[in-house]
Design a protein around this motif. Structure first.
Motif, PDB file in Angstrom:
ATOM      1  N   MET A   1      41.842  59.218  39.265  1.00  0.00           N
ATOM      2  CA  MET A   1      42.225  57.943  38.721  1.00  0.00           C
ATOM      3  C   MET A   1      42.610  56.966  39.839  1.00  0.00           C
ATOM      4  SD  MET A   1      45.117  57.178  35.922  1.00  0.00           S
ATOM      5  CE  MET A   1      45.949  55.639  35.923  1.00  0.00           C
ATOM      6  N   PHE A   2      43.430  57.440  40.785  1.00  0.00           N
ATOM      7  CA  PHE A   2      43.845  56.559  41.868  1.00  0.00           C
ATOM      8  C   PHE A   2      42.685  56.217  42.790  1.00  0.00           C
ATOM      9  CE2 PHE A   2      48.018  58.421  40.806  1.00  0.00           C
ATOM     10  CZ  PHE A   2      48.674  57.232  40.517  1.00  0.00           C
ATOM     11  N   LYS A   3      41.788  57.168  42.992  1.00  0.00           N
ATOM     12  CA  LYS A   3      40.637  56.907  43.849  1.00  0.00           C
ATOM     13  C   LYS A   3      39.783  55.793  43.254  1.00  0.00           C
ATOM     14  CE  LYS A   3      36.698  59.268  46.027  1.00  0.00           C
ATOM     15  NZ  LYS A   3      36.288  58.135  46.723  1.00  0.00           N
ATOM     16  N   ARG A   4      39.580  55.821  41.965  1.00  0.00           N
ATOM     17  CA  ARG A   4      38.799  54.780  41.294  1.00  0.00           C
ATOM     18  C   ARG A   4      39.479  53.423  41.453  1.00  0.00           C
ATOM     19  NH1 ARG A   4      38.499  53.530  35.228  1.00  0.00           N
ATOM     20  NH2 ARG A   4      36.854  51.985  35.177  1.00  0.00           N
ATOM     21  N   PHE A   5      40.796  53.408  41.304  1.00  0.00           N
ATOM     22  CA  PHE A   5      41.561  52.171  41.451  1.00  0.00           C
ATOM     23  C   PHE A   5      41.388  51.592  42.850  1.00  0.00           C
ATOM     24  CE2 PHE A   5      45.523  50.338  43.101  1.00  0.00           C
ATOM     25  CZ  PHE A   5      45.618  49.219  42.308  1.00  0.00           C
ATOM     26  N   PHE A   6      41.537  52.429  43.868  1.00  0.00           N
ATOM     27  CA  PHE A   6      41.427  51.948  45.242  1.00  0.00           C
ATOM     28  C   PHE A   6      40.001  51.557  45.591  1.00  0.00           C
ATOM     29  CE2 PHE A   6      45.439  54.408  45.717  1.00  0.00           C
ATOM     30  CZ  PHE A   6      46.238  53.331  46.054  1.00  0.00           C
ATOM     31  N   ASP A   7      39.012  52.289  45.055  1.00  0.00           N
ATOM     32  CA  ASP A   7      37.612  51.917  45.292  1.00  0.00           C
ATOM     33  C   ASP A   7      37.309  50.549  44.688  1.00  0.00           C
ATOM     34  OD1 ASP A   7      37.137  54.284  46.634  1.00  0.00           O
ATOM     35  OD2 ASP A   7      36.141  55.247  44.932  1.00  0.00           O
ATOM     36  N   GLN A   8      37.767  50.322  43.477  1.00  0.00           N
ATOM     37  CA  GLN A   8      37.530  49.051  42.809  1.00  0.00           C
ATOM     38  C   GLN A   8      38.246  47.922  43.542  1.00  0.00           C
ATOM     39  OE1 GLN A   8      39.014  48.808  38.809  1.00  0.00           O
ATOM     40  NE2 GLN A   8      37.688  47.098  38.295  1.00  0.00           N
ATOM     41  N   LYS A   9      39.470  48.177  43.956  1.00  0.00           N
ATOM     42  CA  LYS A   9      40.249  47.165  44.670  1.00  0.00           C
ATOM     43  C   LYS A   9      39.583  46.830  46.008  1.00  0.00           C
ATOM     44  CE  LYS A   9      44.803  46.116  46.425  1.00  0.00           C
ATOM     45  NZ  LYS A   9      46.119  46.609  46.753  1.00  0.00           N
ATOM     46  N   ALA A  10      39.152  47.841  46.744  1.00  0.00           N
ATOM     47  CA  ALA A  10      38.509  47.619  48.039  1.00  0.00           C
ATOM     48  C   ALA A  10      37.202  46.843  47.874  1.00  0.00           C
ATOM     49  CB  ALA A  10      38.257  48.953  48.728  1.00  0.00           C
ATOM     50  N   LYS A  11      36.458  47.163  46.842  1.00  0.00           N
ATOM     51  CA  LYS A  11      35.199  46.460  46.583  1.00  0.00           C
ATOM     52  C   LYS A  11      35.454  44.982  46.300  1.00  0.00           C
ATOM     53  CE  LYS A  11      31.229  46.499  43.478  1.00  0.00           C
ATOM     54  NZ  LYS A  11      30.617  47.119  42.306  1.00  0.00           N
ATOM     55  N   LEU A  12      36.458  44.689  45.471  1.00  0.00           N
ATOM     56  CA  LEU A  12      36.788  43.308  45.153  1.00  0.00           C
ATOM     57  C   LEU A  12      37.312  42.559  46.380  1.00  0.00           C
ATOM     58  CD1 LEU A  12      38.412  43.624  41.620  1.00  0.00           C
ATOM     59  CD2 LEU A  12      36.241  42.519  42.196  1.00  0.00           C
ATOM     60  N   GLU A  13      38.084  43.230  47.223  1.00  0.00           N
ATOM     61  CA  GLU A  13      38.589  42.589  48.433  1.00  0.00           C
ATOM     62  C   GLU A  13      37.449  42.231  49.387  1.00  0.00           C
ATOM     63  OE1 GLU A  13      41.504  45.376  49.822  1.00  0.00           O
ATOM     64  OE2 GLU A  13      43.085  44.452  48.623  1.00  0.00           O
ATOM     65  N   ARG A  14      36.473  43.127  49.515  1.00  0.00           N
ATOM     66  CA  ARG A  14      35.300  42.828  50.365  1.00  0.00           C
ATOM     67  C   ARG A  14      34.521  41.647  49.797  1.00  0.00           C
ATOM     68  NH1 ARG A  14      34.965  48.480  50.465  1.00  0.00           N
ATOM     69  NH2 ARG A  14      33.360  48.440  48.866  1.00  0.00           N
ATOM     70  N   LYS A  15      34.341  41.629  48.482  1.00  0.00           N
ATOM     71  CA  LYS A  15      33.620  40.534  47.837  1.00  0.00           C
ATOM     72  C   LYS A  15      34.363  39.220  48.037  1.00  0.00           C
ATOM     73  CE  LYS A  15      31.501  39.205  43.470  1.00  0.00           C
ATOM     74  NZ  LYS A  15      31.235  39.594  42.089  1.00  0.00           N
ATOM     75  N   TYR A  16      35.678  39.242  47.907  1.00  0.00           N
ATOM     76  CA  TYR A  16      36.507  38.060  48.093  1.00  0.00           C
ATOM     77  C   TYR A  16      36.348  37.515  49.517  1.00  0.00           C
ATOM     78  CZ  TYR A  16      40.770  35.241  48.475  1.00  0.00           C
ATOM     79  OH  TYR A  16      41.672  34.230  48.690  1.00  0.00           O
ATOM     80  N   GLN A  17      36.459  38.387  50.496  1.00  0.00           N
ATOM     81  CA  GLN A  17      36.321  37.963  51.889  1.00  0.00           C
ATOM     82  C   GLN A  17      34.925  37.405  52.172  1.00  0.00           C
ATOM     83  OE1 GLN A  17      38.704  37.632  54.141  1.00  0.00           O
ATOM     84  NE2 GLN A  17      40.163  38.353  52.610  1.00  0.00           N
ATOM     85  N   GLN A  18      33.912  38.036  51.615  1.00  0.00           N
ATOM     86  CA  GLN A  18      32.537  37.573  51.815  1.00  0.00           C
ATOM     87  C   GLN A  18      32.335  36.184  51.208  1.00  0.00           C
ATOM     88  OE1 GLN A  18      30.181  38.901  53.693  1.00  0.00           O
ATOM     89  NE2 GLN A  18      28.779  37.252  53.212  1.00  0.00           N
ATOM     90  N   LEU A  19      32.863  35.970  50.021  1.00  0.00           N
ATOM     91  CA  LEU A  19      32.736  34.660  49.378  1.00  0.00           C
ATOM     92  C   LEU A  19      33.455  33.571  50.171  1.00  0.00           C
ATOM     93  CD1 LEU A  19      33.142  35.698  45.645  1.00  0.00           C
ATOM     94  CD2 LEU A  19      31.107  34.673  46.675  1.00  0.00           C
ATOM     95  N   LEU A  20      34.619  33.898  50.712  1.00  0.00           N
ATOM     96  CA  LEU A  20      35.336  32.920  51.530  1.00  0.00           C
ATOM     97  C   LEU A  20      34.558  32.586  52.800  1.00  0.00           C
ATOM     98  CD1 LEU A  20      39.080  33.993  51.295  1.00  0.00           C
ATOM     99  CD2 LEU A  20      37.957  32.052  50.201  1.00  0.00           C
ATOM    100  N   LYS A  21      33.956  33.609  53.394  1.00  0.00           N
ATOM    101  CA  LYS A  21      33.157  33.395  54.603  1.00  0.00           C
ATOM    102  C   LYS A  21      31.961  32.496  54.295  1.00  0.00           C
ATOM    103  CE  LYS A  21      30.486  35.832  58.088  1.00  0.00           C
ATOM    104  NZ  LYS A  21      29.926  37.104  58.509  1.00  0.00           N
ATOM    105  N   GLU A  22      31.263  32.792  53.202  1.00  0.00           N
ATOM    106  CA  GLU A  22      30.114  31.981  52.808  1.00  0.00           C
ATOM    107  C   GLU A  22      30.549  30.544  52.512  1.00  0.00           C
ATOM    108  OE1 GLU A  22      28.083  33.834  49.545  1.00  0.00           O
ATOM    109  OE2 GLU A  22      27.773  35.690  50.655  1.00  0.00           O
TER     110      GLU A  22
END
Length: 55
Positions: free
Chosen positions: A1-22
């Motif tokens: 359960m926690f692994k899924r939470f952290f995977d989802q959070k990490a994925k969203l953080e990468r997407k957020y950073q990428q969108l800001l860069k773009e």
């Protein structure tokens, strides 16, 4: 359960950073697209905050 939470959070953080860069890169050439990317980043940030609140 926690692994899924952290995977989802990490994925969203990468997407957020990428969108800001773009958004930053587009701000030099196309302000309208830059604003669109910023809005998308804001939506992703809200999703991250919702996930953190559920914890």
């Amino acid at each position: 359960m926690f692994k899924r939470f952290f995977d989802q959070k990490a994925k969203l953080e990468r997407k957020y950073q990428q969108l800001l860069k773009e958004s930053y890169e587009l701000s030099h050439s196309d302000r309208k697209l830059s604003d669109l990317k910023t809005a998308q980043a804001h939506e992703v940030r809200e999703q991250l905050e919702a996930i953190e609140t559920k914890r």
